[in-house]
Design an enzyme around this catalytic site. Structure first.
Site, mmCIF file in Angstrom:
data_model
loop_
_atom_site.group_PDB
_atom_site.id
_atom_site.type_symbol
_atom_site.label_atom_id
_atom_site.label_comp_id
_atom_site.label_asym_id
_atom_site.label_seq_id
_atom_site.Cartn_x
_atom_site.Cartn_y
_atom_site.Cartn_z
ATOM 1 N N LYS A 133 -9.886 33.496 10.626
ATOM 2 C CA LYS A 133 -9.046 33.669 9.433
ATOM 3 C C LYS A 133 -7.878 32.682 9.398
ATOM 4 O O LYS A 133 -7.195 32.559 8.379
ATOM 5 C CB LYS A 133 -8.559 35.108 9.345
ATOM 6 N N GLY A 176 -17.415 45.441 18.286
ATOM 7 C CA GLY A 176 -17.014 46.584 19.082
ATOM 8 C C GLY A 176 -15.531 46.692 19.327
ATOM 9 O O GLY A 176 -15.063 47.684 19.885
#
Length: 335
Positions: A133, A176
């Site tokens: 990002k 996860g």
């Protein structure tokens, strides 16, 4: 190979998904390390981690309460440290959009504090964790991590009389980890059998926690200072994740939220001017490296990527399938 014998390594955000995995890996592979300092501001997670890794079995562990916003505290706890891995960050895109000042204090101010504390303590090597990002960001979280990356890169040449080397590892969604899509979908499946989809076209890069550990330690061991390490990763389609977890669940389209993209980038065309292919991963070099680029190319047999190259989750050549995702999710649930 980096020598860990008799060394002290410090991990900020050390009770997080990656930080705790790094701690466990280092304890297993380098039992002759002098000390691992696990620094975080969450005393409950520290207590839980201490129960799982009792000091009676792992005397090398030291748990330290500390916040990267507190430079004075960092200076004290960095004393005597050889290597630093900086994983602490405010990471939730949507919370960051609603609390921009808090995100800036942690992700930018905290990064500068880590840099200055490392220099003051004479730390040899620092690796900072980044995110896809941060490449061409459209979220506040991504923008703060881009600034953080640039701070760490420039630290190699700015007021760095101690010779500390700083590098960055940029990776995609960690399967996860807390806050990631897999545990969210698993929770929603258990609760109400509804998996909300922001956009059916959405894709993301996928990295497992063990591979994240591998990339961080690779950067720690091989960095010359100023590089951004980018692993070559498969992408997944959000609909494939949903179908792997709950094929019979409802999947309403709820729309993209503030700060989200359809696809993520890890290398932009602008980065391509400084990007080299090292086989299993890419490295984005600093625009003004403090060492000869030709020597780097020779040492790593690095190949320059073509002009206009980009690395985008939607245009990737490697993809997870529903079946491969089922296998990864099954392994995650066992852990």
């Amino acid at each position: 190979m980096l020598d860990y014998r008799g060394k002290t390594i410090l991990i900020t955000g050390g009770t997080g998904s990656l930080g705790s995995a790094l701690t466990r890996y280092i304890l297993k592979e380098h039992p002759d390390i002098k000390q691992i300092r696990v620094v975080s501001r969450d005393e409950q997670k520290q207590a839980q981690m201490a129960r799982e890794l009792p000091l009676s079995h792992f005397p090398q562990l030291q748990f330290v309460i500390g916040d990267v916003r507190d430079k004075a505290r960092l200076i004290r706890v960095f004393d005597g440290v050889d290597y630093v891995i900086h994983t602490a960050a405010m990471k939730d895109v949507h919370i960051a959009e609603r609390n921009p000042d808090e995100c800036i204090k942690t992700n930018i101010g905290g990064a500068q504090n880590v840099i200055e504390a490392s220099m003051e303590a004479g730390v040899a090597r620092v690796v900072a964790l980044s995110t896809d990002k941060a490449c061409a960001p459209n979220s506040l979280y991504g923008a703060t991590k881009l600034v953080s990356d640039k701070l760490f890169i420039s630290a190699n040449t700015t007021r760095n009389e101690t010779g500390t080397t700083f590098s960055v590892v940029r990776y995609g969604n960690m399967m996860g980890s807390s806050g990631s899509v897999v545990p969210f979908f698993l929770k929603k499946k258990r609760e109400d059998g509804v998996l909300p989809i922001t956009d059916s076209r959405m894709t993301r890069f996928n990295i497992t926690i063990p591979y994240g550990v591998k990339m961080v330690l690779l950067a720690l061991e091989t960095s010359w200072g100023g590089e951004v390490f980018v692993p070559k990763l498969p992408s997944y389609r959000i609909m494939d994740v949903a179908n792997a977890i709950g094929p019979d669940c409802e999947k309403p389209i709820v729309g993209i939220r503030p700060g989200e993209k359809l696809h993520e980038e890890m290398i932009s065309p602008s980065d391509a001017f400084y990007t080299y292919d090292l086989g299993a991963y890419y490295v984005i070099l600093p625009s003004s490296p403090p060492w000869p680029v030709d020597d780097f190319i020779t040492a790593f047999k690095a190949k320059k990527v073509p002009p206009g190259f980009s690395y985008n989750s939607g245009e990737n050549t490697a993809w997870e399938t529903v079946d491969s995702l089922k296998g990864l999710i099954k392994a995650f649930k066992k852990d």
